[in-house]
Design a protein around this motif. Structure first.
Motif, PDB file in Angstrom:
ATOM      1  N   VAL A  41       0.839  -1.203   0.000  1.00 53.52           N
ATOM      2  CA  VAL A  41       0.000   0.000   0.000  1.00 53.52           C
ATOM      3  C   VAL A  41       0.873   1.252   0.000  1.00 53.52           C
ATOM      4  O   VAL A  41       0.626   2.204  -0.742  1.00 53.52           O
ATOM      5  N   GLY A  42       1.929   1.247   0.823  1.00 50.10           N
ATOM      6  CA  GLY A  42       2.837   2.398   0.865  1.00 50.10           C
ATOM      7  C   GLY A  42       3.529   2.639  -0.463  1.00 50.10           C
ATOM      8  O   GLY A  42       3.666   3.787  -0.918  1.00 50.10           O
ATOM      9  N   ALA A  43       3.965   1.577  -1.111  1.00 51.57           N
ATOM     10  CA  ALA A  43       4.628   1.712  -2.410  1.00 51.57           C
ATOM     11  C   ALA A  43       3.643   2.192  -3.469  1.00 51.57           C
ATOM     12  O   ALA A  43       3.985   3.021  -4.319  1.00 51.57           O
ATOM     13  N   THR A  44       2.423   1.700  -3.418  1.00 51.31           N
ATOM     14  CA  THR A  44       1.389   2.107  -4.379  1.00 51.31           C
ATOM     15  C   THR A  44       1.053   3.588  -4.232  1.00 51.31           C
ATOM     16  O   THR A  44       0.856   4.292  -5.221  1.00 51.31           O
ATOM     17  N   LEU A  45       1.011   4.051  -3.006  1.00 50.84           N
ATOM     18  CA  LEU A  45       0.694   5.460  -2.748  1.00 50.84           C
ATOM     19  C   LEU A  45       1.910   6.370  -2.884  1.00 50.84           C
ATOM     20  O   LEU A  45       1.790   7.583  -2.769  1.00 50.84           O
ATOM     21  N   GLY A  46       3.088   5.773  -3.070  1.00 51.22           N
ATOM     22  CA  GLY A  46       4.307   6.560  -3.243  1.00 51.22           C
ATOM     23  C   GLY A  46       4.861   7.130  -1.962  1.00 51.22           C
ATOM     24  O   GLY A  46       5.642   8.080  -1.985  1.00 51.22           O
ATOM     25  N   GLU A  54      19.433  13.581   1.255  1.00 52.17           N
ATOM     26  CA  GLU A  54      19.124  14.547   2.308  1.00 52.17           C
ATOM     27  C   GLU A  54      17.633  14.619   2.594  1.00 52.17           C
ATOM     28  O   GLU A  54      17.224  15.061   3.665  1.00 52.17           O
ATOM     29  N   GLN A  55      16.806  14.178   1.659  1.00 53.33           N
ATOM     30  CA  GLN A  55      15.372  14.194   1.867  1.00 53.33           C
ATOM     31  C   GLN A  55      14.825  12.829   2.265  1.00 53.33           C
ATOM     32  O   GLN A  55      13.634  12.678   2.465  1.00 53.33           O
ATOM     33  N   TYR A  56      15.721  11.851   2.368  1.00 51.68           N
ATOM     34  CA  TYR A  56      15.251  10.497   2.654  1.00 51.68           C
ATOM     35  C   TYR A  56      14.651  10.406   4.041  1.00 51.68           C
ATOM     36  O   TYR A  56      15.219  10.856   5.022  1.00 51.68           O
ATOM     37  N   GLN A  57      13.488   9.812   4.116  1.00 50.50           N
ATOM     38  CA  GLN A  57      12.857   9.500   5.391  1.00 50.50           C
ATOM     39  C   GLN A  57      12.275   8.101   5.265  1.00 50.50           C
ATOM     40  O   GLN A  57      11.770   7.738   4.207  1.00 50.50           O
ATOM     41  N   PRO A  58      12.350   7.327   6.318  1.00 49.69           N
ATOM     42  CA  PRO A  58      11.783   5.981   6.252  1.00 49.69           C
ATOM     43  C   PRO A  58      10.299   6.020   5.900  1.00 49.69           C
ATOM     44  O   PRO A  58       9.600   6.976   6.216  1.00 49.69           O
ATOM     45  N   MET A  59       9.842   4.957   5.238  1.00 49.66           N
ATOM     46  CA  MET A  59       8.441   4.878   4.846  1.00 49.66           C
ATOM     47  C   MET A  59       7.536   5.061   6.058  1.00 49.66           C
ATOM     48  O   MET A  59       7.766   4.500   7.117  1.00 49.66           O
ATOM     49  N   PHE A  60       6.524   5.861   5.907  1.00 54.18           N
ATOM     50  CA  PHE A  60       5.507   6.119   6.923  1.00 54.18           C
ATOM     51  C   PHE A  60       6.039   6.867   8.144  1.00 54.18           C
ATOM     52  O   PHE A  60       5.413   6.863   9.184  1.00 54.18           O
ATOM     53  N   ALA A  61       7.208   7.498   8.046  1.00 53.40           N
ATOM     54  CA  ALA A  61       7.774   8.162   9.222  1.00 53.40           C
ATOM     55  C   ALA A  61       7.185   9.551   9.439  1.00 53.40           C
ATOM     56  O   ALA A  61       7.366  10.132  10.487  1.00 53.40           O
ATOM     57  N   ILE A  65       1.646   8.652  10.189  1.00 51.61           N
ATOM     58  CA  ILE A  65       1.259   7.402   9.535  1.00 51.61           C
ATOM     59  C   ILE A  65       1.896   6.214  10.241  1.00 51.61           C
ATOM     60  O   ILE A  65       1.290   5.149  10.337  1.00 51.61           O
ATOM     61  N   GLY A  66       3.110   6.388  10.769  1.00 54.60           N
ATOM     62  CA  GLY A  66       3.773   5.303  11.489  1.00 54.60           C
ATOM     63  C   GLY A  66       2.959   4.841  12.673  1.00 54.60           C
ATOM     64  O   GLY A  66       2.831   3.638  12.933  1.00 54.60           O
ATOM     65  N   GLU A  67       2.384   5.782  13.406  1.00 53.65           N
ATOM     66  CA  GLU A  67       1.543   5.439  14.547  1.00 53.65           C
ATOM     67  C   GLU A  67       0.283   4.709  14.096  1.00 53.65           C
ATOM     68  O   GLU A  67      -0.175   3.774  14.741  1.00 53.65           O
ATOM     69  N   ILE A  71      -0.868   0.999  15.261  1.00 57.44           N
ATOM     70  CA  ILE A  71      -2.198   0.747  15.824  1.00 57.44           C
ATOM     71  C   ILE A  71      -2.923  -0.317  15.002  1.00 57.44           C
ATOM     72  O   ILE A  71      -3.559  -1.226  15.547  1.00 57.44           O
ATOM     73  N   GLY A  72      -2.808  -0.242  13.688  1.00 56.40           N
ATOM     74  CA  GLY A  72      -3.417  -1.245  12.815  1.00 56.40           C
ATOM     75  C   GLY A  72      -2.858  -2.630  13.069  1.00 56.40           C
ATOM     76  O   GLY A  72      -3.594  -3.628  13.079  1.00 56.40           O
ATOM     77  N   TRP A  73      -1.550  -2.717  13.287  1.00 58.19           N
ATOM     78  CA  TRP A  73      -0.904  -4.002  13.566  1.00 58.19           C
ATOM     79  C   TRP A  73      -1.405  -4.588  14.888  1.00 58.19           C
ATOM     80  O   TRP A  73      -1.737  -5.764  14.974  1.00 58.19           O
ATOM     81  N   ILE A  74      -1.480  -3.745  15.916  1.00 53.64           N
ATOM     82  CA  ILE A  74      -1.969  -4.191  17.229  1.00 53.64           C
ATOM     83  C   ILE A  74      -3.420  -4.660  17.120  1.00 53.64           C
ATOM     84  O   ILE A  74      -3.792  -5.704  17.673  1.00 53.64           O
ATOM     85  N   LEU A  75      -4.244  -3.920  16.398  1.00 51.82           N
ATOM     86  CA  LEU A  75      -5.642  -4.315  16.226  1.00 51.82           C
ATOM     87  C   LEU A  75      -5.764  -5.618  15.432  1.00 51.82           C
ATOM     88  O   LEU A  75      -6.636  -6.448  15.716  1.00 51.82           O
ATOM     89  N   THR A  76      -4.882  -5.812  14.462  1.00 48.27           N
ATOM     90  CA  THR A  76      -4.886  -7.052  13.678  1.00 48.27           C
ATOM     91  C   THR A  76      -4.561  -8.244  14.569  1.00 48.27           C
ATOM     92  O   THR A  76      -5.248  -9.275  14.517  1.00 48.27           O
TER      93      THR A  76
END
Length: 163
Positions: A41-46, A54-61, A65-67, A71-76
């Protein structure tokens, strides 16, 4: 569901932890599948694909979105327990160790709400140095703290007799 061998006495901790060990293998598989879905989903949404070191940030950071993913993982993972407990009172690990979760009053699998409460209290019991589980040693009914708070108990089912 078979009738319990002794519903007034909760299941011993070693059996509960053995069942938890079995279930942790399934939870690992669920976590890997969840991670794959989140990555796709993250790759699809870019998300996380900015150019330049210098602009690199980890996915969903960024942007909370990381939170949301956490939360989604815990609920799953919680849904795994709630679904099994409400339907039959047993997860796969509990079935292997002949354990069953029942409502203290009805002697049947608890409601979805009660299962959700038990899952939340169970995680808290485990995270606080297992104090909710050690409570079992002081409980006359053999309940852990999360059992007591949700009026549920884990019982040992009798062995099936061949025949």
């Amino acid at each position: 569901m078979t009738t319990p061998s002794n519903p007034s006495c909760g299941a011993p901790l070693w059996r509960r932890f053995a069942a938890l060990g079995y279930d942790s293998l399934i939870l690992l598989a669920i976590s890997m599948a969840y991670g794959a879905v989140v990555t796709i989903v993250g790759a699809t949404l870019g998300l996380g694909s900015q150019q330049g070191a210098e602009q690199y940030q980890p996915m969903f950071a960024t942007g909370g979105i990381g939170e949301l993913v956490l939360i989604g993982w815990i609920l799953t993972l919680g849904s795994f327990y709630v679904g099994f407990w409400q339907r039959s009172g047993q997860t796969v690990g509990m079935r292997a160790w002949r354990l069953c979760l029942i409502d203290v009053h009805t002697q049947q699998p608890p409601s979805a709400v009660r299962c959700s409460q038990r899952a939340a209290w169970g995680v808290l019991s485990l995270l606080l140095a297992g104090i909710g589980y050690w409570y079992r040693f002081f409980s006359p009914t053999g309940q852990c703290l999360h059992d007591k708070l949700t009026t549920t108990t884990v019982i040992v089912l009798p062995k099936n007799k061949p025949g």
